[in-house]
Write a protein that holds these residues in place. Sequence first.
Motif, mmCIF file in Angstrom:
data_model
loop_
_atom_site.group_PDB
_atom_site.id
_atom_site.type_symbol
_atom_site.label_atom_id
_atom_site.label_comp_id
_atom_site.label_asym_id
_atom_site.label_seq_id
_atom_site.Cartn_x
_atom_site.Cartn_y
_atom_site.Cartn_z
ATOM 1 N N ASP A 145 7.992 23.797 -1.082
ATOM 2 C CA ASP A 145 8.063 23.590 0.355
ATOM 3 C C ASP A 145 8.897 24.675 1.027
ATOM 4 N N LEU A 146 8.391 25.176 2.133
ATOM 5 C CA LEU A 146 9.096 26.143 2.976
ATOM 6 C C LEU A 146 9.388 25.446 4.302
ATOM 7 N N CYS A 147 10.331 24.478 4.247
ATOM 8 C CA CYS A 147 10.664 23.651 5.408
ATOM 9 C C CYS A 147 11.586 24.400 6.360
ATOM 10 N N ARG A 203 17.172 28.314 10.952
ATOM 11 C CA ARG A 203 16.308 29.296 10.292
ATOM 12 C C ARG A 203 16.544 29.124 8.804
ATOM 13 N N ALA A 204 15.561 28.576 8.104
ATOM 14 C CA ALA A 204 15.705 28.319 6.679
ATOM 15 C C ALA A 204 15.630 29.626 5.898
ATOM 16 N N GLY A 205 15.814 29.540 4.596
ATOM 17 C CA GLY A 205 15.820 30.731 3.762
ATOM 18 C C GLY A 205 14.489 31.000 3.085
ATOM 19 N N TYR A 206 14.516 31.940 2.158
ATOM 20 C CA TYR A 206 13.351 32.311 1.355
ATOM 21 C C TYR A 206 13.856 32.702 -0.019
ATOM 22 N N ASP A 207 13.380 32.045 -1.046
ATOM 23 C CA ASP A 207 13.849 32.289 -2.403
ATOM 24 C C ASP A 207 13.004 33.374 -3.058
ATOM 25 N N ARG A 247 6.844 31.741 11.520
ATOM 26 C CA ARG A 247 7.236 32.594 12.652
ATOM 27 C C ARG A 247 8.525 33.348 12.358
ATOM 28 N N THR A 248 9.500 32.701 11.737
ATOM 29 C CA THR A 248 10.800 33.347 11.502
ATOM 30 C C THR A 248 10.815 34.187 10.223
ATOM 31 N N HIS A 249 9.776 34.068 9.399
ATOM 32 C CA HIS A 249 9.700 34.834 8.145
ATOM 33 C C HIS A 249 8.330 35.519 8.043
ATOM 34 N N PRO A 250 7.947 36.311 9.043
ATOM 35 C CA PRO A 250 6.588 36.857 9.041
ATOM 36 C C PRO A 250 6.292 37.763 7.854
ATOM 37 N N GLU A 251 7.268 38.585 7.450
ATOM 38 C CA GLU A 251 7.003 39.524 6.360
ATOM 39 C C GLU A 251 6.794 38.795 5.034
ATOM 40 N N GLN A 252 7.675 37.843 4.754
ATOM 41 C CA GLN A 252 7.530 37.090 3.512
ATOM 42 C C GLN A 252 6.252 36.259 3.522
ATOM 43 N N ALA A 253 5.907 35.706 4.690
ATOM 44 C CA ALA A 253 4.677 34.919 4.788
ATOM 45 C C ALA A 253 3.455 35.775 4.479
ATOM 46 N N TYR A 313 -0.357 30.654 11.299
ATOM 47 C CA TYR A 313 -0.915 31.330 10.121
ATOM 48 C C TYR A 313 -1.972 32.347 10.542
ATOM 49 N N GLN A 314 -2.836 31.954 11.475
ATOM 50 C CA GLN A 314 -3.896 32.849 11.919
ATOM 51 C C GLN A 314 -3.338 34.074 12.640
ATOM 52 N N VAL A 315 -2.255 33.881 13.408
ATOM 53 C CA VAL A 315 -1.606 35.007 14.079
ATOM 54 C C VAL A 315 -1.124 36.026 13.047
#
Length: 410
Positions: free
Chosen positions: A172-174, A180-184, A208-214, A254-256
């Motif tokens: 989960d990426l809640c 602003r949550a993190g990214y492991d 939205r807050t993690h566009p590059e990682q997404a 996601y589409q953006v």
Amino acid sequence: MLLVVVVAGFGAPVSAAQPLALKAPAALPQTPPAQPADTGPASGSADRLLPPQDAPTQSAEATPGPAQLLDLLLNRGSSAKPGPAVDHQEPIPDGNDPATLRNACWTPAQLAGSPTDRTIQRGLKPDRTPPPAWAIRAAETALPPLAHGLKGSIRSVEPADPQARLVALTFDLCEQAGERAGYDAELVDALRAQGVKATFMAGGKWLRTHPEQAMQLMADPRFEIGNHSWTHANLRVVEDREVREQILWTQAEYQVLRRELAERPCAQAAGAAAMSRVPAWPVVFRFPYGTCNQGSLDAAAALGLPAIQWSIVTGDPDKGQSAAAIARAVLAGVKGHRGAIVVAHANGRGWNTARALPLFVPELLKQGYRFVTVSELLSAGRPVAVEECYEERPGDNRRYDALFGRGSKR
């Protein structure tokens, strides 16, 4: 299992019906039409929801096989051809399809990220700005209403192949409204190093807050992104309009990002075939906190999204849950299922999950299990679903109804 596990976000139930054939929609245009200033979704009201289908379950002879259902799940709105439902666990060679896009747009060092990526920022001003209106309108009709056999809260899958042993790891990426949550990145890098497939249930605000990682996850051929609502709202207690918006806005965000990725020079250099392998839309959904009611189940189904719960809880949001304890929970839980779904976190709240992967992944491979995405798991057999959303037993998440509403404490 400690109760703190679920606060970071889980849950949903399951019904043992056979899947029906799905109708693929037309592909989305490559360029969005010009639109006036965004005013939010024009169709957020509950009266746009489709009524639940009461059609009888189809017989086994009338249901699509695993390959057919996988094609329907992964290619609704996309021209990409899916890979096999279960393939070998060896890493995909660099420079060859289907990893071309990922390798063209990011270096190994960029993909690896840094320890600071895990940092969680709290006390921020809530962001409830909707995605662009064109993306929301596209998301409204991107997927057909959910087939009857995929309705309910799906907790596991019974594979059609009696010899199959499948595991779907979900992370989960809640992200709540005021954080602003993190990214492991360490966890994601470990999955790549071990050649393990996984599904990331991402919140729209997290996207939205993690566009590059997404976009890195989108471009990785072993991963899929699912929908985890906009701000991790408790969809059992918010009003019908917001239930729809929480789901719809995440699809739109996601589409953006997918369109932004397609417009990058690196993606254009990689070629149209490489970009076509990125799923056009998320095709699975997870309820925050593992909470739902019939109205929210119907809202997800009307937008074409099966609700994915889990059969194994890792407990990784608890700082006291060691890597060894996480591994023991997974290894013990998998024994009761041939199509298990594991819930964990990759948003900075899975404290020891990355360290647990080397403890259970090789052992499960040794026992003959194979790691698949949730979409692939659904294609492999009969979803086991229930009508009530819960963590591990019915009624065990009712306490969240008094605590959480729109993705924050009341």
